[in-house]
Scaffold this motif. Structure first.
Motif, PDB file in Angstrom:
ATOM      1  N   GLN A  13       0.923  -1.148  -0.036  1.00  9.61           N
ATOM      2  CA  GLN A  13      -0.152   0.048   0.012  1.00  9.61           C
ATOM      3  C   GLN A  13       0.930   1.297  -0.083  1.00  9.61           C
ATOM      4  OE1 GLN A  13      -2.737  -0.424   3.371  1.00  9.61           O
ATOM      5  NE2 GLN A  13      -4.254  -1.539   2.201  1.00  9.61           N
ATOM      6  N   ALA A  14       0.303   2.476  -0.499  1.00 11.78           N
ATOM      7  CA  ALA A  14       1.123   3.429  -0.442  1.00 11.78           C
ATOM      8  C   ALA A  14       1.600   3.794   0.986  1.00 11.78           C
ATOM      9  CB  ALA A  14       0.037   4.805  -0.814  1.00 11.78           C
ATOM     10  N   GLY A  15       2.698   4.329   1.093  1.00 12.80           N
ATOM     11  CA  GLY A  15       3.577   4.694   2.438  1.00 12.80           C
ATOM     12  C   GLY A  15       4.298   3.564   2.762  1.00 12.80           C
ATOM     13  N   GLY A  16       4.248   2.260   2.188  1.00 14.78           N
ATOM     14  CA  GLY A  16       4.922   1.044   2.592  1.00 14.78           C
ATOM     15  C   GLY A  16       6.198   0.944   2.093  1.00 14.78           C
ATOM     16  N   SER A  17       6.897   0.111   2.393  1.00 12.56           N
ATOM     17  CA  SER A  17       8.304  -0.189   1.961  1.00 12.56           C
ATOM     18  C   SER A  17       8.574  -1.567   1.237  1.00 12.56           C
ATOM     19  CB  SER A  17       9.158   0.055   3.160  1.00 12.56           C
ATOM     20  OG  SER A  17       9.090   1.093   3.748  1.00 12.56           O
ATOM     21  N   GLN A  39      10.273   0.604 -15.287  1.00 12.41           N
ATOM     22  CA  GLN A  39       9.590   0.603 -16.518  1.00 12.41           C
ATOM     23  C   GLN A  39       7.952   0.356 -16.167  1.00 12.41           C
ATOM     24  OE1 GLN A  39      10.473  -1.555 -19.885  1.00 12.41           O
ATOM     25  NE2 GLN A  39       9.577  -0.196 -21.474  1.00 12.41           N
ATOM     26  N   ALA A  40       7.372   1.695 -16.335  1.00 12.85           N
ATOM     27  CA  ALA A  40       5.804   1.381 -15.899  1.00 12.85           C
ATOM     28  C   ALA A  40       5.139   1.371 -17.319  1.00 12.85           C
ATOM     29  CB  ALA A  40       5.313   3.155 -15.359  1.00 12.85           C
ATOM     30  N   PRO A  41       3.953   0.582 -17.228  1.00 13.22           N
ATOM     31  CA  PRO A  41       3.312   0.208 -18.591  1.00 13.22           C
ATOM     32  C   PRO A  41       2.825   1.494 -19.524  1.00 13.22           C
ATOM     33  CG  PRO A  41       2.157  -0.612 -16.543  1.00 13.22           C
ATOM     34  CD  PRO A  41       3.222   0.358 -15.977  1.00 13.22           C
ATOM     35  N   PRO A  88       1.869   5.438  -5.379  1.00 16.66           N
ATOM     36  CA  PRO A  88       1.308   4.596  -6.577  1.00 16.66           C
ATOM     37  C   PRO A  88       2.095   4.805  -7.827  1.00 16.66           C
ATOM     38  CG  PRO A  88      -0.588   5.656  -5.288  1.00 16.66           C
ATOM     39  CD  PRO A  88       0.756   5.890  -4.763  1.00 16.66           C
ATOM     40  N   GLU A  89       2.764   5.879  -8.118  1.00 14.21           N
ATOM     41  CA  GLU A  89       3.571   6.159  -9.195  1.00 14.21           C
ATOM     42  C   GLU A  89       4.762   5.764  -9.295  1.00 14.21           C
ATOM     43  OE1 GLU A  89       1.932   8.569  -7.153  1.00 14.21           O
ATOM     44  OE2 GLU A  89       3.450  10.258  -6.912  1.00 14.21           O
ATOM     45  N   THR A 116       4.272  -3.191  -7.196  1.00 14.29           N
ATOM     46  CA  THR A 116       2.889  -2.511  -7.352  1.00 14.29           C
ATOM     47  C   THR A 116       2.587  -1.820  -5.919  1.00 14.29           C
ATOM     48  OG1 THR A 116       2.196  -4.161  -8.887  1.00 14.29           O
ATOM     49  CG2 THR A 116       0.398  -2.989  -8.009  1.00 14.29           C
ATOM     50  N   VAL A 117       2.079  -0.507  -6.272  1.00 19.25           N
ATOM     51  CA  VAL A 117       1.847   0.130  -4.966  1.00 19.25           C
ATOM     52  C   VAL A 117       0.319   0.777  -5.237  1.00 19.25           C
ATOM     53  CG1 VAL A 117       2.306   2.063  -3.576  1.00 19.25           C
ATOM     54  CG2 VAL A 117       4.291   1.082  -4.924  1.00 19.25           C
ATOM     55  N   SER A 118      -0.512   0.116  -4.336  1.00 22.86           N
ATOM     56  CA  SER A 118      -1.943   0.610  -4.279  1.00 22.86           C
ATOM     57  C   SER A 118      -2.271   1.654  -3.374  1.00 22.86           C
ATOM     58  CB  SER A 118      -2.894  -0.679  -3.864  1.00 22.86           C
ATOM     59  OG  SER A 118      -2.519  -0.830  -2.391  1.00 22.86           O
ATOM     60  N   SER A 119      -3.053   2.725  -4.014  1.00 17.46           N
ATOM     61  CA  SER A 119      -3.460   3.783  -3.244  1.00 17.46           C
ATOM     62  C   SER A 119      -4.482   3.577  -1.753  1.00 17.46           C
ATOM     63  CB  SER A 119      -4.104   4.856  -4.103  1.00 17.46           C
ATOM     64  OG  SER A 119      -5.127   4.304  -4.945  1.00 17.46           O
TER      65      SER A 119
END
Length: 119
Positions: A13-17, A39-41, A88-89, A116-119
């Motif tokens: 999740q966002a803020g994680g490591s 490389q992002a999609p 997320p970015e 993958t970072v989820s918001s």
């Protein structure tokens, strides 16, 4: 034959490591530079960070400065990317690369690991 093996990707999740590792085999690192790219999609591969092996000097892209940290373990021929306060970015496939210190082109690459970072 030189091989780069990456581990450590995942979903947070966002803020994680997360911490990525890249181990080099078939070569003893000395006058080399190890880099992390992503490389992002739908986007081109971009530079994230790099470390000069013998000196330990580092360089980061501005968007990760202060959140990511690149380091190395000489004994393990391994480079790490500690990623904190993930956003997320930051979602992308992350690749480690290897080049000689006398060139600018990375000639060896890992297989990539998904972050993958989820918001």
């Amino acid at each position: 034959q030189v091989q780069l093996t990456e581990t450590g990707g995942g979903m947070v999740q966002a803020g994680g490591s997360l911490r990525l590792s890249c181990t080099v085999s078939g070569l003893t690192l000395s006058n080399h530079v190890m880099g992390w790219f992503r490389q992002a999609p739908g986007k081109e591969r971009e530079f994230v960070a790099r470390i000069t092996w013998f000196s330990g000097s580092t360089l980061y892209t501005p968007s990760v400065q202060g959140r990511f940290s690149i380091s190395r373990d000489n004994a393990k021929n391994t480079v790490y990317l500690q990623m904190n306060n993930l956003k997320p970015e930051d979602t992308a496939v992350y690749y480690c690369g290897l080049r000689s210190i006398v060139t600018t082109q990375y000639n060896n690459w890992g297989q990539g690991t998904q972050v993958t970072v989820s918001s």
